[in-house]
Design a protein around this motif. Structure first.
Motif, PDB file in Angstrom:
ATOM      1  N   ASP A 188     -25.287 -54.218  80.901  1.00 22.91           N
ATOM      2  CA  ASP A 188     -25.737 -52.241  80.669  1.00 22.91           C
ATOM      3  C   ASP A 188     -24.544 -51.930  80.876  1.00 22.91           C
ATOM      4  OD1 ASP A 188     -28.164 -53.295  79.571  1.00 22.91           O
ATOM      5  OD2 ASP A 188     -29.805 -52.325  80.997  1.00 22.91           O
ATOM      6  N   ASP A 189     -24.281 -50.930  79.599  1.00 21.96           N
ATOM      7  CA  ASP A 189     -22.986 -50.095  80.036  1.00 21.96           C
ATOM      8  C   ASP A 189     -23.398 -48.352  79.744  1.00 21.96           C
ATOM      9  OD1 ASP A 189     -21.096 -51.215  78.747  1.00 21.96           O
ATOM     10  OD2 ASP A 189     -21.401 -51.790  77.393  1.00 21.96           O
ATOM     11  N   GLY A 190     -24.843 -48.657  79.757  1.00 22.55           N
ATOM     12  CA  GLY A 190     -25.675 -47.058  80.024  1.00 22.55           C
ATOM     13  C   GLY A 190     -24.882 -46.454  81.590  1.00 22.55           C
ATOM     14  N   TRP A 191     -24.726 -47.429  82.435  1.00 25.89           N
ATOM     15  CA  TRP A 191     -24.631 -46.445  83.726  1.00 25.89           C
ATOM     16  C   TRP A 191     -23.141 -46.015  84.140  1.00 25.89           C
ATOM     17  CZ3 TRP A 191     -21.530 -49.368  87.575  1.00 25.89           C
ATOM     18  CH2 TRP A 191     -21.616 -50.424  87.204  1.00 25.89           C
ATOM     19  N   LYS A 192     -22.241 -47.418  83.158  1.00 26.43           N
ATOM     20  CA  LYS A 192     -21.189 -46.985  83.382  1.00 26.43           C
ATOM     21  C   LYS A 192     -20.806 -45.594  82.707  1.00 26.43           C
ATOM     22  CE  LYS A 192     -20.576 -52.158  83.245  1.00 26.43           C
ATOM     23  NZ  LYS A 192     -19.653 -52.879  82.086  1.00 26.43           N
ATOM     24  N   PHE A 193     -21.679 -45.636  81.663  1.00 23.86           N
ATOM     25  CA  PHE A 193     -21.349 -44.082  81.129  1.00 23.86           C
ATOM     26  C   PHE A 193     -21.830 -42.730  82.328  1.00 23.86           C
ATOM     27  CE2 PHE A 193     -20.578 -46.776  77.364  1.00 23.86           C
ATOM     28  CZ  PHE A 193     -19.294 -45.472  76.508  1.00 23.86           C
ATOM     29  N   THR A 194     -23.182 -43.558  82.768  1.00 28.97           N
ATOM     30  CA  THR A 194     -23.225 -42.064  84.158  1.00 28.97           C
ATOM     31  C   THR A 194     -22.124 -41.795  85.003  1.00 28.97           C
ATOM     32  OG1 THR A 194     -25.473 -43.130  83.176  1.00 28.97           O
ATOM     33  CG2 THR A 194     -25.432 -41.097  85.052  1.00 28.97           C
ATOM     34  N   VAL A 195     -21.415 -42.843  85.370  1.00 31.07           N
ATOM     35  CA  VAL A 195     -20.530 -42.489  85.986  1.00 31.07           C
ATOM     36  C   VAL A 195     -19.658 -42.412  86.126  1.00 31.07           C
ATOM     37  CG1 VAL A 195     -19.387 -43.575  88.175  1.00 31.07           C
ATOM     38  CG2 VAL A 195     -21.814 -44.955  87.920  1.00 31.07           C
ATOM     39  N   ALA A 196     -19.574 -42.557  84.585  1.00 28.81           N
ATOM     40  CA  ALA A 196     -17.640 -42.233  84.315  1.00 28.81           C
ATOM     41  C   ALA A 196     -18.262 -40.272  84.133  1.00 28.81           C
ATOM     42  CB  ALA A 196     -18.023 -42.196  82.752  1.00 28.81           C
ATOM     43  N   TYR A 197     -19.135 -39.948  83.749  1.00 27.63           N
ATOM     44  CA  TYR A 197     -19.381 -38.396  82.881  1.00 27.63           C
ATOM     45  C   TYR A 197     -19.750 -37.699  84.473  1.00 27.63           C
ATOM     46  CZ  TYR A 197     -20.172 -39.021  78.201  1.00 27.63           C
ATOM     47  OH  TYR A 197     -20.018 -38.879  76.579  1.00 27.63           O
ATOM     48  N   PHE A 198     -20.433 -38.003  85.276  1.00 25.44           N
ATOM     49  CA  PHE A 198     -20.285 -37.840  86.836  1.00 25.44           C
ATOM     50  C   PHE A 198     -19.270 -37.519  87.476  1.00 25.44           C
ATOM     51  CE2 PHE A 198     -25.066 -38.467  86.738  1.00 25.44           C
ATOM     52  CZ  PHE A 198     -25.402 -36.866  87.458  1.00 25.44           C
ATOM     53  N   MET A 199     -18.141 -38.408  86.833  1.00 22.95           N
ATOM     54  CA  MET A 199     -16.920 -37.940  87.386  1.00 22.95           C
ATOM     55  C   MET A 199     -16.044 -37.108  86.574  1.00 22.95           C
ATOM     56  SD  MET A 199     -15.989 -41.974  87.553  1.00 22.95           S
ATOM     57  CE  MET A 199     -13.922 -41.503  87.793  1.00 22.95           C
ATOM     58  N   LEU A 200     -16.198 -37.111  85.609  1.00 23.57           N
ATOM     59  CA  LEU A 200     -15.679 -35.512  84.502  1.00 23.57           C
ATOM     60  C   LEU A 200     -16.393 -34.589  85.975  1.00 23.57           C
ATOM     61  CD1 LEU A 200     -15.730 -36.644  81.056  1.00 23.57           C
ATOM     62  CD2 LEU A 200     -13.655 -36.329  82.390  1.00 23.57           C
ATOM     63  N   VAL A 201     -17.430 -34.777  86.319  1.00 24.34           N
ATOM     64  CA  VAL A 201     -18.369 -33.189  87.048  1.00 24.34           C
ATOM     65  C   VAL A 201     -17.644 -32.744  88.011  1.00 24.34           C
ATOM     66  CG1 VAL A 201     -20.621 -32.435  88.115  1.00 24.34           C
ATOM     67  CG2 VAL A 201     -20.899 -33.802  86.019  1.00 24.34           C
ATOM     68  N   VAL A 202     -17.891 -33.298  88.672  1.00 23.62           N
ATOM     69  CA  VAL A 202     -16.640 -34.059  90.187  1.00 23.62           C
ATOM     70  C   VAL A 202     -15.487 -33.422  89.832  1.00 23.62           C
ATOM     71  CG1 VAL A 202     -16.073 -34.615  92.383  1.00 23.62           C
ATOM     72  CG2 VAL A 202     -18.459 -35.470  91.429  1.00 23.62           C
ATOM     73  N   PHE A 203     -15.009 -33.377  88.898  1.00 24.08           N
ATOM     74  CA  PHE A 203     -13.634 -32.922  88.166  1.00 24.08           C
ATOM     75  C   PHE A 203     -13.141 -31.716  87.881  1.00 24.08           C
ATOM     76  CE2 PHE A 203     -10.045 -33.018  85.272  1.00 24.08           C
ATOM     77  CZ  PHE A 203      -9.395 -32.728  86.070  1.00 24.08           C
ATOM     78  N   PHE A 204     -14.766 -31.640  87.258  1.00 24.13           N
ATOM     79  CA  PHE A 204     -14.637 -29.949  86.557  1.00 24.13           C
ATOM     80  C   PHE A 204     -14.596 -29.067  87.606  1.00 24.13           C
ATOM     81  CE2 PHE A 204     -15.827 -31.917  82.008  1.00 24.13           C
ATOM     82  CZ  PHE A 204     -14.338 -31.684  81.584  1.00 24.13           C
ATOM     83  N   LEU A 205     -15.731 -29.520  88.383  1.00 18.82           N
ATOM     84  CA  LEU A 205     -15.962 -28.380  89.171  1.00 18.82           C
ATOM     85  C   LEU A 205     -15.422 -28.212  90.339  1.00 18.82           C
ATOM     86  CD1 LEU A 205     -19.782 -29.591  90.792  1.00 18.82           C
ATOM     87  CD2 LEU A 205     -18.942 -27.497  89.034  1.00 18.82           C
ATOM     88  N   LEU A 206     -13.908 -29.140  90.660  1.00 19.39           N
ATOM     89  CA  LEU A 206     -12.940 -28.962  91.470  1.00 19.39           C
ATOM     90  C   LEU A 206     -12.262 -27.986  90.947  1.00 19.39           C
ATOM     91  CD1 LEU A 206     -11.891 -32.470  92.698  1.00 19.39           C
ATOM     92  CD2 LEU A 206     -13.157 -30.740  94.318  1.00 19.39           C
ATOM     93  N   LEU A 207     -11.989 -28.419  89.859  1.00 21.68           N
ATOM     94  CA  LEU A 207     -11.251 -27.223  88.575  1.00 21.68           C
ATOM     95  C   LEU A 207     -11.293 -26.270  88.383  1.00 21.68           C
ATOM     96  CD1 LEU A 207      -9.823 -29.597  85.762  1.00 21.68           C
ATOM     97  CD2 LEU A 207      -8.748 -28.815  87.374  1.00 21.68           C
ATOM     98  N   GLU A 208     -13.132 -25.778  88.650  1.00 23.17           N
ATOM     99  CA  GLU A 208     -13.571 -24.172  88.643  1.00 23.17           C
ATOM    100  C   GLU A 208     -13.157 -23.421  89.809  1.00 23.17           C
ATOM    101  OE1 GLU A 208     -16.171 -20.724  87.407  1.00 23.17           O
ATOM    102  OE2 GLU A 208     -15.565 -23.067  86.214  1.00 23.17           O
ATOM    103  N   ILE A 209     -13.346 -24.207  91.496  1.00 21.63           N
ATOM    104  CA  ILE A 209     -12.838 -23.674  91.966  1.00 21.63           C
ATOM    105  C   ILE A 209     -11.644 -23.000  92.834  1.00 21.63           C
ATOM    106  CG2 ILE A 209     -12.660 -24.253  94.773  1.00 21.63           C
ATOM    107  CD1 ILE A 209     -14.630 -26.327  94.034  1.00 21.63           C
ATOM    108  N   VAL A 210     -10.579 -24.307  92.084  1.00 22.18           N
ATOM    109  CA  VAL A 210      -9.179 -23.980  91.718  1.00 22.18           C
ATOM    110  C   VAL A 210      -8.771 -22.128  90.902  1.00 22.18           C
ATOM    111  CG1 VAL A 210      -6.843 -24.747  91.288  1.00 22.18           C
ATOM    112  CG2 VAL A 210      -8.589 -26.254  92.591  1.00 22.18           C
ATOM    113  N   GLN A 211      -9.487 -22.335  90.019  1.00 24.72           N
ATOM    114  CA  GLN A 211      -9.604 -21.488  89.176  1.00 24.72           C
ATOM    115  C   GLN A 211      -9.814 -19.953  89.935  1.00 24.72           C
ATOM    116  OE1 GLN A 211     -12.100 -20.946  85.077  1.00 24.72           O
ATOM    117  NE2 GLN A 211     -10.381 -21.277  84.228  1.00 24.72           N
ATOM    118  N   ARG A 212     -10.924 -20.374  90.381  1.00 27.26           N
ATOM    119  CA  ARG A 212     -11.795 -18.837  90.718  1.00 27.26           C
ATOM    120  C   ARG A 212     -10.740 -18.855  91.912  1.00 27.26           C
ATOM    121  NH1 ARG A 212     -18.053 -19.081  91.529  1.00 27.26           N
ATOM    122  NH2 ARG A 212     -18.735 -19.670  89.431  1.00 27.26           N
ATOM    123  N   LYS A 213     -10.080 -18.956  92.839  1.00 30.56           N
ATOM    124  CA  LYS A 213      -8.844 -18.942  93.502  1.00 30.56           C
ATOM    125  C   LYS A 213      -7.528 -18.163  93.078  1.00 30.56           C
ATOM    126  CE  LYS A 213     -10.045 -21.846  97.634  1.00 30.56           C
ATOM    127  NZ  LYS A 213     -10.570 -20.490  97.772  1.00 30.56           N
TER     128      LYS A 213
END
Length: 909
Positions: free
Chosen positions: A844-869
């Motif tokens: 299946d490809d569904g779980w692969k997209f889930t992993v990819a989207y959660f990688m984006l979540v981590v990336f965006f949260l790190l950017l949010e922290i950097v932006q607040r600083k």
């Protein structure tokens, strides 16, 4: 050879770069009159704001005349006199302090009234102007700031439905009259000089107001002022409420008495702000006690002691408070209120649709154009479905059972949407309300045909008789359609919540993709197949609607239709044999009620939930999008009610034998642009009864040149895209285009691949599947990627657009939220997959997209922290909807800051 360069020989781009550093005044005084080329360059600059101060200065008048063709934002100071008729493009006007002569001149400018969108006016002589404002003389006005108004009576109040923002002063409790006169008001800022000692006799409920700011300028005022002010209003969608008073004579204010007001009049309130000064002897509670009264709304209140014993209670960090910081409890309260609202009965509002309304005639000329365009579009869809079903189910089931059931549902939906339009027209006292079109859901119909009906039939035909397999496939499809209707009704509870919390451009990107691909590109292919027949009708329609050239009293669509049909018969594209074949099907078909057989197959639909559930969700999103486009066209329909209509319509179709899902049709703004109102929908509902119950539909389409019909459909598709681009900031164009790509992939995979599959089945062994034999051998492009990109295209379009929009605006927390939702949806195959289920297997490809989207979540949260600083650039402040009142306020604030900066620079010089 000299290396020197003359200033006048510089390219235009250099001049524009230089001009960006000067104000319009400086540009005019520095460069005007040098030569003709410089003058043309000055008039071509993109800035269109002009501020004029003194009539005594002749250069100011010359400057105004010079920039007349380009100015659309004008600010007049003091008694500056100017002929506003000489500025044909003005849509935003500010009077810093208007005199009586200026007010009278402004009122006489009738042509300006129709195009003015933003008005800011300060004057002591506004009584006459107020009569014009609240009688809908300014039909396009969206935002109005009024200062120093006199006390008004009830007599001048009328309906001004276009107004969505007002800033004003109030001599008494006129708040309910303002809300009644402006049913689409979203923001209101009002200053109260004195309040009525008695409650208002008028009670108003505003469904659109979301922001209310009250400044009380009243000696010795108390909480009673707020209670009396709110006693005559109900604001179910208010999310922001601010109270301000700089009079230190306020001697008592009990915050506990605000709680019942919040619960009864303001049930969805998310943010409360205040800035109140109290006298030295004022009776106020401890600040910690106040915060405990409402931990969500009062948690940011602070107490400050000032000189002379004056105390101030205010909201701390106002600029950092955003409406997204809402607790889970608050969301549950909002959901509870929405459910209560759904089951609240308002018989007076229901009856209003049946009352005579002279302002809203039953029939107007534009209804002819609207009917022809809509009827041809919906009939083409129905005939395409019929042609796809006939080889599998046969004429008996298709014409005798499915088509008549569709006609019954069509009658229900068209009449109910007319009913909604009449309610809206009566409520807002308008005559330009256009009913939303209603018909068959095209993607859902073909999804059922190719994913449910065809597999069921071909899986049965090897061991059973043909008639048994046809009925089995029909019953299974009916059961699936029944589940779709139920899901639609359940989703209507959340429809308004989804619409309010999804960016408008994201909502409209997928429907624009449908308009561009399904309605425009797909319908243009038959035109290029028969250019002699279709080219002339196509450009007749384009010239009529986009070029503004009419054809006298004859409707544009009728001219195109007659021209194309005549050319079709002249060139033998239309054949008499096709008419003779269609005549055979003309006979009476009795309605059927296969409810028992349908429920007997209800347990078999688990195999097809991968189609049923995404279809229901896609239809729900589509209906929300249709409501949003109608709102953009000026008609604010209830989202939940529209989704409820679609769900009930689908159930009615199912009970009468139709496997087709019913939904609101895209294209309401196009119908309104044609001049259609309500009769086009009534006729559309009625005409399907004889067409479907007597088999006339096939014969009609055999007479008309089908390729001459397509230009009307293409116009609808193009106007949908154009309307979306009109509200989209240029920086969000990449997000918009990325969102439409998913719909293009869906069309390519569904239309082209399925077309090849049907051709493949015609010259190979029976029941030999196309996919494992051909698609697996495709190497020219990634067919698997195409399938994944096409999976759940409407939902995927919304997610991709929203994520990229928030990335562009550097709003990383919101991008992370949308990525999390996309991860959840992809895990269950609702997007980025062709099957629905828990997609966790290795293949299946569904779980692969889930992993990819959660990688984006981590990336965006790190950017949010950097932006607040503050290590990277902060969030974009410009709102994402050019038609919203938030954008208008932002634009006004930008202009004000620019003006203040110009004043500081001039004073420094």
């Amino acid at each position: 050879m000299s290396d020197s360069v003359c200033f006048e020989s510089c390219p235009n781009e250099i001049f524009h770069e230089i001009f960006d550093y000067f104000s319009l005044h400086d540009l005019y005084h520095s460069f005007h009159g040098l030569n003709q080329r410089i003058n043309h360059l000055l008039q071509s600059i993109n800035r269109r704001e002009l501020r004029l101060r003194s009539t005594d200065d002749e250069s100011e008048l010359r400057l105004a005349r010079f920039f007349t063709p380009t100015i659309n934002v004008l600010t007049l100071y003091d008694d500056f006199a100017i002929n506003l008729n000489q500025h044909p493009k003005i849509d935003s006007l500010t009077y810093a302090y208007a005199t009586t002569d200026q007010i009278q001149h402004f009122i006489r400018m009738k042509s300006l009234h129709q195009r003015l969108k933003y008005l800011n006016i300060t004057s002591d002589e506004l009584t006459l102007f107020m009569k014009y404002l609240f009688s809908n003389q300014f039909s396009s006005l969206r935002s109005c700031t009024i200062r120093n108004i006199d006390s008004m009576t009830k007599s001048p109040w009328r309906i001004s439905p276009s107004l969505s923002s007002i800033i004003t002063c109030d001599e008494k409790n006129l708040l309910p009259y303002i809300l009644q006169s402006c049913p689409k008001l979203e923001r209101l800022s009002i200053a109260i000089h004195r309040y009525s000692t008695t409650d208002s006799t008028l009670f108003v409920s505003s469904q659109c107001l979301t922001h209310l700011s009250i400044e009380i300028i009243q000696p010795a005022w108390t909480i009673i002022a707020i209670k009396r002010l709110c006693s005559s209003i109900h604001l179910p969608y208010l999310t922001f409420f601010r109270i301000c008073s700089h009079e230190s004579s306020a001697n008592h204010f009990d915050f506990a008495q605000l709680i019942p007001i919040f619960q009864n009049q303001l049930p969805r309130l998310q943010q409360f702000q205040c800035d109140i000064l109290f006298a030295k002897d004022a009776q106020i509670a401890d600040i910690k006690t106040i915060r405990k009264l409402h931990p969500s709304l009062f948690k940011l209140l602070e107490l400050e002691c000032q000189i002379g014993g004056v105390r101030r209670i205010y909201t701390s960090c106002e600029k950092d408070v955003v409406s997204n910081n809402v607790t889970i409890y608050k969301h549950l309260q909002i959901l509870k209120t929405e459910v209560k609202e759904l089951f609240t009965f308002r018989p007076k509002e229901w009856i209003s649709a049946f009352r005579p309304n002279p302002q809203y005639p039953l029939f107007v000329r534009g209804d002819i154009d609207g009917f022809v365009a809509f009827f041809i579009n919906s009939l083409s869809t129905l005939l395409a479905v019929i042609l796809s079903l006939q080889p599998i189910l046969g004429n008996d089931i298709v014409y005798g059972k499915i088509v008549p059931g569709t006609a019954v549902a069509m009658l229900w939906g068209n009449f109910y949407y007319v009913y909604m339009a009449r309610k809206l027209a009566y409520k807002e006292k308008r005559g330009d309300v256009c009913a939303m079109p209603y018909g068959v859901c095209t993607p859902g119909a073909f999804a059922f045909i190719y994913v449910i009906i065809a597999p069921t039939y071909y899986g049965c035909i090897g061991t059973h008789e043909k008639r048994y397999c046809q009925e089995l496939a029909w019953y299974v499809a009916l059961a699936s359609n029944f589940i779709t209707g139920i899901v639609l009704i359940l989703l209507c509870i959340f429809g308004e919540f989804i619409r309010r919390n999804t960016p408008s451009v994201a909502l409209l990107s997928s429907i624009s993709g449908l308009g561009f691909v399904i309605l425009a590109l797909n319908e243009y292919l038959p035109i290029t197949e028969t250019p002699i027949v279709a080219f002339l009708p196509f450009f007749i329609v384009m010239l009529g609607y986009f070029g503004g050239a009419g054809y006298g009293p004859v409707p544009i669509t009728l001219v195109a239709l007659l021209t194309g049909t005549a050319l079709g018969w002249i060139t033998s594209v239309n054949q008499g044999s096709n008419v003779r074949d269609a005549v055979v099907l003309v006979k009476a078909y009795a309605p059927v009620f296969p409810i028992k057989q349908m429920f007997e197959q209800i347990d078999t639909i688990s195999l097809y939930l991968s189609t049923t559930i995404p279809t229901a969700i896609a239809i729900a999103i589509g209906t929300i999008q249709c409501v949003e486009t109608a709102k953009r066209a000026g008609d604010f329909y209830p989202t939940r009610e529209a989704m409820f209509v679609d769900g009930i319509g689908t159930l009615i179709a199912t009970f009468f034998g139709s496997i087709l899902t019913m939904t609101a049709y895209i294209g309401q703004p196009a119908m309104k642009k044609m001049g259609a109102r309500q009769a086009y929908s009534i006729i559309h509902g009625f005409i399907y009864m004889p067409l479907c119950f007597f088999g006339f539909s096939g014969m009609l389409m055999s007479i008309i040149a089908v390729s001459a019909i397509n230009p009307m459909v293409i116009f609808i598709g193009l106007i949908i895209c154009a309307d979306t681009l009109a509200i989209t900031p240029q920086r969000h164009y990449p997000a918009f285009l990325l969102g439409t790509m998913s719909v293009v992939a869906d069309w390519a995979q569904g239309t082209i691949a399925n077309g090849v599959a049907n051709a493949y089945a015609n010259f190979t062994l029976p029941n030999v599947q196309f996919s494992p034999n051909v698609t697996s051998a495709i190497t020219g492009f990634s067919y698997r990627g195409l399938v994944n990109f096409a999976g759940g295209s409407l939902l995927q379009s919304v997610f991709l657009t929203a994520i990229l929009m928030y990335i562009i605006d550097r709003k990383f927390l919101r991008a992370a939220v949308w990525s999390s939702l996309a991860a959840f949806f992809s895990l269950f195959g609702l997007i980025n997959a062709k099957n629905v289920g828990l997609l966790v297997n290795k293949a299946d490809d569904g779980w692969k997209f889930t992993v990819a989207y959660f990688m984006l979540v981590v990336f965006f949260l790190l950017l949010e922290i950097v932006q607040r600083k503050r290590w990277i650039k902060q969030q974009e402040t410009e709102p994402d909807d050019l038609s919203s009142i938030e954008w208008a306020e932002w634009k006004r604030q930008q202009a004000l800051e620019g003006f203040n900066g110009e004043k500081i620079l001039n004073s420094a010089i």
